[in-house]
Write a protein that holds these residues in place. Structure first.
Motif, PDB file in Angstrom:
ATOM      1  N   LYS A   4      33.945  35.944  48.334  1.00 56.03           N
ATOM      2  CA  LYS A   4      34.141  36.185  49.824  1.00 56.03           C
ATOM      3  C   LYS A   4      32.820  36.476  50.179  1.00 56.03           C
ATOM      4  CE  LYS A   4      38.032  38.918  47.807  1.00 56.03           C
ATOM      5  NZ  LYS A   4      37.438  39.703  46.787  1.00 56.03           N
TER       6      LYS A   4
ATOM      7  N   VAL B 212      37.736  41.796  39.799  1.00 52.48           N
ATOM      8  CA  VAL B 212      36.532  42.345  39.228  1.00 52.48           C
ATOM      9  C   VAL B 212      35.632  43.404  39.966  1.00 52.48           C
ATOM     10  CG1 VAL B 212      36.513  40.621  37.352  1.00 52.48           C
ATOM     11  CG2 VAL B 212      35.193  40.338  39.587  1.00 52.48           C
TER      12      VAL B 212
ATOM     13  N   TYR C  87      30.585  42.748  45.389  1.00 55.12           N
ATOM     14  CA  TYR C  87      30.610  43.254  44.017  1.00 55.12           C
ATOM     15  C   TYR C  87      29.401  43.070  43.090  1.00 55.12           C
ATOM     16  CZ  TYR C  87      35.702  42.729  45.526  1.00 55.12           C
ATOM     17  OH  TYR C  87      36.887  42.821  46.213  1.00 55.12           O
TER      18      TYR C  87
ATOM     19  N   ALA D  40      53.006  49.867  35.289  1.00 51.79           N
ATOM     20  CA  ALA D  40      51.926  48.967  36.049  1.00 51.79           C
ATOM     21  C   ALA D  40      52.565  47.513  36.006  1.00 51.79           C
ATOM     22  CB  ALA D  40      50.707  48.722  35.087  1.00 51.79           C
TER      23      ALA D  40
ATOM     24  N   GLN E 249      44.173  38.226  52.072  1.00 55.07           N
ATOM     25  CA  GLN E 249      44.297  39.222  50.924  1.00 55.07           C
ATOM     26  C   GLN E 249      43.978  40.461  51.477  1.00 55.07           C
ATOM     27  OE1 GLN E 249      40.898  40.648  47.676  1.00 55.07           O
ATOM     28  NE2 GLN E 249      41.497  38.449  47.429  1.00 55.07           N
TER      29      GLN E 249
HETATM   30  P1  NAD Z   1      43.711  48.244  41.210  1.00 57.46           P
HETATM   31  O1  NAD Z   1      44.824  48.604  41.984  1.00 57.46           O
HETATM   32  O2  NAD Z   1      43.943  46.864  40.541  1.00 57.46           O
HETATM   33  O3  NAD Z   1      43.797  49.344  40.059  1.00 57.46           O
HETATM   34  C1  NAD Z   1      42.799  48.975  38.847  1.00 57.46           C
HETATM   35  C2  NAD Z   1      42.783  50.385  38.144  1.00 57.46           C
HETATM   36  O4  NAD Z   1      43.860  50.494  37.694  1.00 57.46           O
HETATM   37  C3  NAD Z   1      41.689  50.129  36.957  1.00 57.46           C
HETATM   38  O5  NAD Z   1      40.730  50.546  37.099  1.00 57.46           O
HETATM   39  C4  NAD Z   1      42.465  51.068  35.928  1.00 57.46           C
HETATM   40  O6  NAD Z   1      42.037  52.425  36.141  1.00 57.46           O
HETATM   41  C5  NAD Z   1      43.780  51.271  36.244  1.00 57.46           C
HETATM   42  N1  NAD Z   1      44.864  50.123  35.427  1.00 57.46           N
HETATM   43  C6  NAD Z   1      44.541  48.697  35.455  1.00 57.46           C
HETATM   44  N2  NAD Z   1      45.567  48.132  34.766  1.00 57.46           N
HETATM   45  C7  NAD Z   1      46.188  49.391  34.267  1.00 57.46           C
HETATM   46  C8  NAD Z   1      47.382  49.389  33.257  1.00 57.46           C
HETATM   47  N3  NAD Z   1      47.977  48.216  32.780  1.00 57.46           N
HETATM   48  N4  NAD Z   1      47.840  50.634  32.791  1.00 57.46           N
HETATM   49  C9  NAD Z   1      47.413  51.769  33.233  1.00 57.46           C
HETATM   50  N5  NAD Z   1      45.987  51.672  34.349  1.00 57.46           N
HETATM   51  C10 NAD Z   1      45.670  50.579  34.474  1.00 57.46           C
HETATM   52  O7  NAD Z   1      42.543  48.203  41.970  1.00 57.46           O
HETATM   53  P2  NAD Z   1      41.497  47.572  42.628  1.00 57.46           P
HETATM   54  O8  NAD Z   1      40.253  47.132  41.689  1.00 57.46           O
HETATM   55  O9  NAD Z   1      40.918  48.063  43.731  1.00 57.46           O
HETATM   56  O10 NAD Z   1      42.074  45.944  42.909  1.00 57.46           O
HETATM   57  C11 NAD Z   1      41.990  44.813  42.514  1.00 57.46           C
HETATM   58  C12 NAD Z   1      41.349  43.628  42.902  1.00 57.46           C
HETATM   59  O11 NAD Z   1      41.381  43.600  44.326  1.00 57.46           O
HETATM   60  C13 NAD Z   1      39.794  44.182  42.968  1.00 57.46           C
HETATM   61  O12 NAD Z   1      39.119  44.320  41.656  1.00 57.46           O
HETATM   62  C14 NAD Z   1      39.308  43.378  43.733  1.00 57.46           C
HETATM   63  O13 NAD Z   1      38.917  41.962  43.096  1.00 57.46           O
HETATM   64  C15 NAD Z   1      40.248  43.260  44.731  1.00 57.46           C
HETATM   65  N6  NAD Z   1      39.898  44.102  46.030  1.00 57.46           N
HETATM   66  C16 NAD Z   1      39.830  43.345  47.285  1.00 57.46           C
HETATM   67  C17 NAD Z   1      39.421  44.268  48.377  1.00 57.46           C
HETATM   68  C18 NAD Z   1      39.307  43.448  49.607  1.00 57.46           C
HETATM   69  O14 NAD Z   1      38.927  44.133  50.614  1.00 57.46           O
HETATM   70  N7  NAD Z   1      39.405  42.206  49.695  1.00 57.46           N
HETATM   71  C19 NAD Z   1      39.357  45.351  48.271  1.00 57.46           C
HETATM   72  C20 NAD Z   1      39.493  46.257  47.138  1.00 57.46           C
HETATM   73  C21 NAD Z   1      39.974  45.409  45.941  1.00 57.46           C
END
Ligand code: NAD
Length: 273
Positions: free
Chosen positions: A76, A21, A51, A213, A160
């Motif tokens: 976190k 999220v 977040y 995806a 993670q």
């Molecule tokens: P992600 O790689 O999950 O991509 C998300 C994006 O992909 C969406 O905004 C949308 O544009 C697209 N998308 C999603 N489903 C789709 C589908 N079925 N078809 C087409 N497009 C689609 O990106 P994210 O949000 O960076 O990563 C996922 C989660 O990881 C985050 O929400 C967060 O909870 C976590 N995260 C953690 C860290 C960390 O430092 N620990 C950093 C980044 C993200």
């Protein structure tokens, strides 16, 4: 359907797919996403203090009616709160915002130099006190994990890290496997930028009647990686969980493995504080 689970190194079960999220706005946006996910069968939600949507996540959980014990909630501790006492305090704030009395997994968000060991000791205390069901880290390189494990006693349940077909992280995956640390992929879909047009993925997707995806997320699952795709669009949220009715062949897995370019979309943990 609900996602299958893996068993973490302390016996706790964690769903292999969760909803990410990051960037989902607190209030209606995150609430709609979390409710859509829970209705679709997700049981794991990945949020973080930074977040700024823990309140909305908590409200959605309560309004969903899904029993707390069925859920796996991760949050976190943010970098500016690192250190022993400040982490304990940050945890209370997160818990209050979520409206929960425990979280399933509490992570050190980034390995802040000079602080992450004290931060993790606070997580060990929370774990010993039964406030969290498992503890772990995020964005830890092998050298961070080695340093941490040399100075603390609870082996992290999870690391993670950024992981997708352009950054397959094979070295750290095998290190984590040797030490019983589950690997969880953040930005598994490369933040929606650039991976869906890839011809290899498109061809595999077409063959299985799936989307690129879904192929990427299935590659995570078959690689033994927990994945947390983000979306706020109910149809995509559903699509991202609908990956348990097909299987990639060994050859297709190898084709996706070959897409690695060691290319990050996020920061390198060695240069981020
Ligand atoms: P992600 O790689 O999950 O991509 C998300 C994006 O992909 C969406 O905004 C949308 O544009 C697209 N998308 C999603 N489903 C789709 C589908 N079925 N078809 C087409 N497009 C689609 O990106 P994210 O949000 O960076 O990563 C996922 C989660 O990881 C985050 O929400 C967060 O909870 C976590 N995260 C953690 C860290 C960390 O430092 N620990 C950093 C980044 C993200």
């Amino acid at each position: 359907m609900t996602a299958p689970v893996i068993t973490l190194n302390n016996g706790l079960q964690m769903p292999v797919v969760g909803l990410g999220v990051w960037k989902a706005k607190d209030g209606e946006e995150v609430k709609t996403a979390v409710k859509a996910a829970l209705a679709a069968g997700y049981r794991s939600i990945d949020t973080a203090a930074v977040y700024q949507n823990e309140s909305g996540v908590g409200e959605a959980i309560r309004e969903s009616g899904v029993p707390r014990e069925e859920l796996f909630i991760t949050t976190k501790v943010w970098n500016s709160d690192q250190g022993y006492e400040s982490t304990l305090q940050a945890f209370e704030t997160s818990l209050e915002k979520l409206g929960l009395d425990y979280v399933d997994l509490y992570l050190v968000h980034w390995p802040v130099k000079g602080k992450y060991i004290d931060t993790y000791r606070a997580l060990e205390k929370l774990y010993a006190d039964g406030r969290v069901r498992a503890i772990g880290v995020s964005n830890f390189h092998i050298h961070h994990l080695e340093d941490l494990m040399a100075h603390t006693s609870v082996v992290p349940a999870v690391n993670q890290i950024e992981l997708h077909p352009r950054l397959s992280q094979t070295e750290i995956r095998s290190f984590c496997q040797q030490h019983g640390i589950a690997v969880e992929a953040w930005s598994p879909l490369m933040q929606g930028g650039g991976i869906f047009e890839n011809e290899t993925l498109r061809a595999i997707a077409e063959k299985h009647g799936k989307t690129p995806a879904q192929v990427v997320l299935r590659w995570d699952i078959q690689s033994g990686i927990v994945t947390i795709p983000k979306s706020v669009t109910p149809s995509r949220i559903q699509e991202n969980l609908n990956i348990f009715d097909f299987e990639l062949s060994a050859e297709e897995m190898a084709q996706i493995d070959a897409l690695n370019e060691n290319r990050r979309v996020g920061a390198d943990p060695d240069n981020f504080n």
